[in-house]
Design a protein around this motif. Structure first.
Motif, PDB file in Angstrom:
ATOM      1  N   GLY A 189      -8.695   4.865  -0.568  1.00  0.00           N
ATOM      2  CA  GLY A 189      -9.051   3.626   0.114  1.00  0.00           C
ATOM      3  C   GLY A 189     -10.545   3.367   0.136  1.00  0.00           C
ATOM      4  O   GLY A 189     -10.979   2.208   0.261  1.00  0.00           O
ATOM      5  N   GLU A 245       0.834  -1.214   0.000  1.00  0.00           N
ATOM      6  CA  GLU A 245       0.000   0.000   0.000  1.00  0.00           C
ATOM      7  C   GLU A 245       0.863   1.256   0.000  1.00  0.00           C
ATOM      8  O   GLU A 245       0.438   2.300  -0.507  1.00  0.00           O
ATOM      9  N   THR A 272      -6.420   2.577   2.967  1.00  0.00           N
ATOM     10  CA  THR A 272      -6.932   1.228   3.198  1.00  0.00           C
ATOM     11  C   THR A 272      -6.955   0.910   4.682  1.00  0.00           C
ATOM     12  O   THR A 272      -7.949   0.403   5.221  1.00  0.00           O
TER      13      THR A 272
END
Length: 376
Positions: free
Chosen positions: A323, A169, A332
């Motif tokens: 996200g 990420e 996220t």
């Protein structure tokens, strides 16, 4: 006494009377607040040292170097006390319990961060010295993280269980921020030059970009979903990576937000070049293209770097919203944490976002200073 010094001392000393950490049975259940003086054996000693630094700094008689060094020492002390408290308070062999930073920690951290900023402002280091200070601070942060001192802190335990997804990420977040910046520069710089050369389209272009900028970020990300979802149904769109959810609509939204700062700063930078300079270049026989490439754009570089700084810091923060639409990035973890009422998971996404935005802003400020120094 200096007013900033009094503020730092009040903020920091109030933090000493509030809980430094929360000891929780697990990552969700609220826990017990524990002050620095009760967290572990040397806690009272560290608290006394931090109070002494804050009180002495309040007097405002230290040199800028001493103030800066004391602030760094205070930051190290506060962060180290968090790690020591976590290591001392967590039951042996208990994988569920969490020690999370509490209000006292954040107030102490804010107080010493403000003291550091004040010390650096008074110090007024050269650009070269600023680079060295930044490198030293980064090395110090890397040492603290790599030492294992903070491994038992709640957010670091969340990182340990999600190391692979976190690194993935991180790459996505950087790709969104820097990718949207690259697209904005590729489109915005020529567009800024075009409206500089053609005044009649200047108003309409800036009006449209201003309208886009006023759309709330969450609304713009939402608009991208049906719009790009429809475009994705067209023949060949899927081969180009067009989709209604995921990274693509997030990248498009961030690109649209980045256009106005790039275009407006390009225009203002070009307009800011003194008229005698332009006339002298034309008098030397330069063509319009040569004037633009060899005189106007180089002299407008500080304004262009300012646009890059605005866009980069802005998009690092806005990329968190990706996200929500499956775009990945640090958002996220933020939204997973909110859904699970797990604040440690929220911090796993929020803290690196803040750190990355601060680092990007500082680096761009230094590059901006170098460009202005080169033109002086």
């Amino acid at each position: 006494m200096s007013r900033p010094g009094v503020l730092f001392a009040l903020v920091g000393i109030s933090g000493l009377f509030l809980p430094l950490v929360h000891l929780r049975p697990n990552r969700i259940v609220p826990g017990e607040g524990i002050a620095l003086t009760a967290g572990f054996a040397v806690g009272p000693l560290i608290a006394a040292g931090l109070a002494a630094i804050l009180t002495a700094g309040c007097l405002g008689r230290w040199s800028p170097w001493l103030r800066t060094a004391a602030a760094l020492l205070g930051l190290v002390g506060v962060i180290s006390s968090l790690g020591l408290a976590a290591g001392h308070l967590l039951p042996k062999g208990n994988g569920l319990a969490r020690v999370a930073p509490a209000s006292g920690f954040w107030l102490l951290l804010a107080a010493f961060a403000l003291m550091l900023a004040d010390g650096l402002t008074r110090l007024r280091p050269s650009v070269a010295a600023s680079w060295l200070i930044l490198a030293g601070v980064l090395a110090l942060a890397a040492t603290l993280l790599g030492s294992g001192l903070l491994d038992q802190v709640s957010v670091m335990r969340e990182y340990a269980t999600r190391r692979g997804p976190f690194l993935a990420e991180t790459q996505t977040h950087l790709a969104l921020a820097f990718g949207s910046l690259g697209l904005a520069l590729a489109v915005g710089l020529p567009l800024g030059v075009a409206i500089y050369l053609t005044a009649r389209v200047r108003g309409p272009v800036l009006t449209v970009l201003n309208i886009v900028q006023t759309i709330p970020s969450l609304a713009l990300f939402g608009i991208m979903i049906p719009l790009l979802g429809w475009i994705a149904t067209l023949p060949g769109a899927d081969r180009l990576g067009v989709s209604g959810i995921g990274s693509f609509p997030a990248l498009v939204a961030l690109f649209l937000y980045a256009l106005l700062p790039v275009v407006s700063n390009t225009l203002s930078g070009l307009q800011g070049v003194p008229l005698p300079v332009r006339e002298a270049a034309l008098g030397l026989g330069m063509t319009r293209g040569q004037l633009l490439a060899q005189v106007l754009i180089p002299l407008a570089l500080p304004s262009l770097l300012a646009a890059v700084r605005i866009v980069l810091v802005q998009n690092i923060g806005l990329a968190v919203i990706a996200g929500l639409i499956g775009g990945g990035g640090f958002g996220t973890f933020v939204f997973q944490g909110l859904n699970q009422t797990a604040m440690d998971l929220v911090l796993l996404g929020a803290l690196p976002t803040i750190a990355l935005a601060l680092l990007a802003g500082i680096v761009m400020d230094l590059l901006l200073g170098m460009s202005r120094g080169a033109q002086a």
